[in-house]
Design an enzyme around this catalytic site. Structure first.
Site, short mmCIF file in Angstrom:
data_model
loop_
_atom_site.label_atom_id
_atom_site.label_comp_id
_atom_site.label_asym_id
_atom_site.label_seq_id
_atom_site.Cartn_x
_atom_site.Cartn_y
_atom_site.Cartn_z
N LYS A 14 51.78 -31.10 -20.52
CA LYS A 14 51.52 -32.55 -20.64
C LYS A 14 50.58 -32.86 -21.80
O LYS A 14 50.82 -33.79 -22.56
CB LYS A 14 50.91 -33.09 -19.33
N ARG A 89 47.90 -38.92 -9.74
CA ARG A 89 48.12 -37.63 -9.10
C ARG A 89 48.31 -37.76 -7.59
O ARG A 89 48.54 -36.77 -6.92
CB ARG A 89 46.89 -36.75 -9.35
N ARG A 128 46.25 -19.40 -21.35
CA ARG A 128 45.31 -20.42 -21.80
C ARG A 128 43.87 -20.02 -21.44
O ARG A 128 42.94 -20.28 -22.20
CB ARG A 128 45.65 -21.77 -21.15
N ARG A 134 38.79 -22.13 -19.76
CA ARG A 134 38.55 -23.16 -18.74
C ARG A 134 38.28 -22.51 -17.40
O ARG A 134 39.02 -21.62 -16.98
CB ARG A 134 39.77 -24.07 -18.64
N ARG A 145 45.82 -25.13 -7.46
CA ARG A 145 46.25 -26.32 -8.21
C ARG A 145 47.76 -26.54 -8.08
O ARG A 145 48.22 -27.67 -7.93
CB ARG A 145 45.85 -26.18 -9.68
P1 ADP Z 1 46.04 -29.46 -15.13
O1 ADP Z 1 47.07 -30.54 -15.02
O2 ADP Z 1 46.30 -28.49 -16.24
O3 ADP Z 1 45.76 -28.78 -13.82
P2 ADP Z 1 43.94 -31.42 -15.76
O4 ADP Z 1 43.13 -31.17 -16.97
O5 ADP Z 1 44.89 -32.57 -15.79
O6 ADP Z 1 44.65 -30.05 -15.49
O7 ADP Z 1 42.99 -31.60 -14.49
C1 ADP Z 1 42.03 -30.64 -14.14
C2 ADP Z 1 41.39 -30.97 -12.79
O8 ADP Z 1 40.76 -32.27 -12.85
C3 ADP Z 1 42.36 -31.09 -11.61
O9 ADP Z 1 42.66 -29.83 -11.03
C4 ADP Z 1 41.56 -32.01 -10.67
O10 ADP Z 1 40.53 -31.29 -10.00
C5 ADP Z 1 40.88 -32.97 -11.61
N1 ADP Z 1 41.70 -34.18 -11.84
C6 ADP Z 1 42.33 -34.52 -13.00
N2 ADP Z 1 43.02 -35.67 -12.86
C7 ADP Z 1 42.84 -36.06 -11.57
C8 ADP Z 1 43.31 -37.16 -10.80
N3 ADP Z 1 44.12 -38.10 -11.32
N4 ADP Z 1 42.93 -37.25 -9.50
C9 ADP Z 1 42.13 -36.33 -8.96
N5 ADP Z 1 41.66 -35.27 -9.62
C10 ADP Z 1 42.00 -35.12 -10.91
#
Ligand code: ADP
Length: 190
Positions: A14, A89, A128, A134, A145
């Site tokens: 994404k 999400r 990654r 990270r 996740r």
């Molecule tokens: P990825 O999609 O690669 O897992 P992101 O960088 O989008 O990673 O998100 C990392 C973390 O941030 C998620 O695992 C969650 O803990 C938190 N997070 C991100 N966006 C949201 C959201 N819309 N609602 C709740 N938690 C979120």
């Protein structure tokens, strides 16, 4: 406005695709993950609250994320459009986003779901981890996740299916190939 939700499990690509989309369509990138990581780096109260949840791979509560995004949208209502990455999400976040956009006289143009199989996701995230370091890219957190995605986040699809504004795109192949597939969908809805 052209407002796009880029959707898919962790590791689907994404962020990579969002960067290419904002260049071509002149949109603003709103990534909840990036915003939360910036808050964590600055050690703000919001960042401190999110840290433990993120490092376990759990979701940050809807209330917090919604408030954070509402502020960004209001501050940037003069943009040509947004690409939402990592948000919504949960179905509740999807409802809230519709309201936020309605308040500025707009709405979601299309939701694009990137499809990648699970083993490939795990391989990409572990790779990654070596490059970006990270904290949430370790095998245990990655599995959680993906689980949270399957149990909660995947339901967001139904929200957009109801309005006929969702499309699936294969997220495997070269970055350019995937980008072309995405552009074809965007051009259909733009
Ligand atoms: P990825 O999609 O690669 O897992 P992101 O960088 O989008 O990673 O998100 C990392 C973390 O941030 C998620 O695992 C969650 O803990 C938190 N997070 C991100 N966006 C949201 C959201 N819309 N609602 C709740 N938690 C979120």
């Amino acid at each position: 406005m052209l407002n796009i939700v880029i959707f898919g499990p962790p590791g689907a690509g994404k962020g990579t695709q969002s960067k290419m989309i904002i260049e071509k369509y002149k949109l603003m990138h709103l990534s909840t993950g990036d915003i939360l990581r910036a808050e964590m780096a600055k050690k703000t109260p919001l960042g401190m609250e999110a840290k433990n949840l993120i490092e376990k791979g759990d979701l940050v509560p809807d209330e917090i994320v919604n408030k954070m995004m509402k502020k960004k949208i209001e501050e940037n209502a003069d943009q040509r459009g947004f690409i939402f990455d990592g948000f919504p999400r949960t179905p509740e976040q999807a409802e809230a986003l519709d309201k936020m956009l309605a308040e500025i006289g707009s709405g979601i143009s299309v939701m694009i779901s990137l499809e990648v199989d699970e083993q490939e996701l795990i391989d990409r995230l572990l790779k990654r981890a070596e490059i970006e370091g990270r904290k949430d890219d370790n095998i245990e957190t990655i599995k959680n996740r993906i689980n949270v995605y399957n149990e909660v986040t995947s339901r967001v699809m139904n929200h957009y299916k109801k309005t006929g504004r969702s499309r699936s795109v294969s997220g495997t192949g070269s970055i350019e190939e995937i980008f072309e597939r995405i552009c074809r969908v965007i051009d259909d809805f733009a």
